[in-house]
Design an enzyme around this catalytic site. Structure first.
Site, PDB file in Angstrom:
ATOM      1  N   HIS A 109       0.802  -1.229   0.000  1.00 20.23           N
ATOM      2  CA  HIS A 109       0.000   0.000   0.000  1.00 20.23           C
ATOM      3  C   HIS A 109       0.833   1.276   0.000  1.00 20.23           C
ATOM      4  O   HIS A 109       0.539   2.236   0.718  1.00 20.23           O
ATOM      5  CB  HIS A 109      -0.956  -0.002   1.184  1.00 20.23           C
ATOM      6  N   HIS A 182      -9.462   2.328   0.665  1.00 20.57           N
ATOM      7  CA  HIS A 182      -9.428   1.177   1.568  1.00 20.57           C
ATOM      8  C   HIS A 182     -10.528   1.256   2.628  1.00 20.57           C
ATOM      9  O   HIS A 182     -10.301   0.900   3.787  1.00 20.57           O
ATOM     10  CB  HIS A 182      -8.057   1.072   2.233  1.00 20.57           C
ATOM     11  N   GLU A 322     -11.741  -3.389  -2.604  1.00 16.86           N
ATOM     12  CA  GLU A 322     -10.874  -2.347  -3.134  1.00 16.86           C
ATOM     13  C   GLU A 322     -10.694  -2.485  -4.651  1.00 16.86           C
ATOM     14  O   GLU A 322      -9.966  -3.361  -5.111  1.00 16.86           O
ATOM     15  CB  GLU A 322      -9.510  -2.415  -2.458  1.00 16.86           C
TER      16      GLU A 322
END
Length: 360
Positions: A109, A182, A322
């Site tokens: 991420h 997210h 996501e």
């Protein structure tokens, strides 16, 4: 009575003295969404159930200090590259780049200081359109990525209870970009006494991406037919989420995989998933132009964080869906490219359409 409007306020102040803004959008139906500058995050989403009772259906914290001290990506914008990059390195145009490793040897991420951990600037608030645009500048070398990147996130609340975000990015040198949001969802309300595993989930995908023990895709595109990964018709998440007889579920302690909706970005948003809560009657349809959707079943919630309603989050208390390009795409030539070049515009459009169903 029309209750719609836009409200701005200060959500908190960071240690460096920067103030973090919050913008609340409310439509005529009373649905409200709060966006905060820290991480360009969705802090709350309040929608009615089948009886018209409102609840906040996304996880998050009540204070800025909690977002800073216990980062868990709640509602945050993820970048430069969402999901995992194997061994925290990739080659682009013949040059190798080493990026921030924050998931054992892998990058997750965006790295140690991804876009979820920076304070975005609120640039435009449009009360008539019920929208807010936030901007972030990521300099060349940020977390090891090349190129100066300009990113915007525009959130908008519609009259029919749809929340959308449009991410756009441009660069002055070749780089990699794969943004997503997210947000975690529990349609009974984030402080509900029961978990989210009774939610009925539909993912209209015929294949998913198997992963290795480090949750890196193996490169295989595997059929969902006859497996615990088949969500082509609605079924409760609880049915198989902890079925550890399946090696894939053992790897992630539950679902933490990418489903293949298409092979590349589409010209417009299409349905990636549908979620229904039998307790409240709330529904959510997820749409995006992205080719994949990562479904994560909250497998690592351990009770160490407490949400806005004062309830600690335990395993399965919320799920994430996501929309994104495929994980580890920079290292997998058979996946659609996440490279962004000067003159091109990256765009990810995500829509969360909320509603209700009878009989709840």
């Amino acid at each position: 009575m029309d209750r719609s409007g836009l409200k701005t306020e200060i959500f908190g102040t960071l240690a460096n003295g920067e103030t973090v803004e919050a913008v609340t959008l409310t439509n005529a139906n009373g649905m409200s969404v709060k966006i905060i500058g820290y991480g360009a995050s969705i802090q709350s989403v309040c929608v009615p159930d089948a009886q018209g009772r409102f609840a906040d259906v996304t996880t998050g914290y009540a204070t800025l200090d909690e977002y800073v001290a216990q980062p868990h990506f709640y509602g945050a914008t993820i970048g430069r590259v969402a999901n995992r990059i194997a061994h925290a390195r990739f080659t682009l145009d013949g040059e190798e780049y080493i990026v921030s490793a924050n998931d054992d040897a892998n990058s997750l991420h965006g790295g140690d200081v991804g876009f979820d951990k920076v304070n975005w600037t609120v640039t435009t608030c449009d009360a008539a359109a019920l929208s807010v645009t936030l901007r972030h500048f990521s300099p060349h070398g940020d977390q090891g990525y090349p190129g100066n990147l300009n990113v915007t996130a525009t959130y908008q609340l519609s009259a029919d209870n749809a929340l959308s975000v449009t991410y756009r990015a441009t660069t002055d040198a070749p780089t990699c970009v794969n943004l997503t949001n997210h947000a975690y969802w529990h349609l009974s309300g984030e402080g509900a006494p029961h978990d989210a595993m009774d939610h009925l989930l539909t993912i209209p995908a015929e294949h998913y991406l198997p992963v290795d023990s480090g949750l890196i895709p193996t490169g295989e595109r595997r059929s969902v037919a006859g497996s615990v990964f088949d969500f082509r018709t609605p079924k409760p998440i609880r049915d198989h989420v902890r079925d550890f007889a399946d090696a894939q579920l053992r790897h992630g302690r539950g679902y933490d995989h990418n489903w293949i909706i298409d092979q590349d970005v589409a010209s417009e948003a299409r349905i990636l998933a549908e979620l229904k809560d039998p307790h409240s009657g709330r529904t959510m349809t997820l749409l995006s132009n992205q080719p994949g959707v990562q479904f994560y079943a909250g497998n690592f919630f351990d009770g160490s964080t407490t949400g806005k309603a004062g309830k600690s989050y335990h395993i399965g208390d919320a799920i994430a869906l996501e929309p994104q390009m495929f994980p580890d795409a920079p290292n997998q030539p058979s996946f659609a490219s996440v490279a962004l070049h000067p003159g091109d515009v990256y765009e990810n459009v995500i829509v969360w359409q909320f509603g209700t169903t009878a009989g709840a």
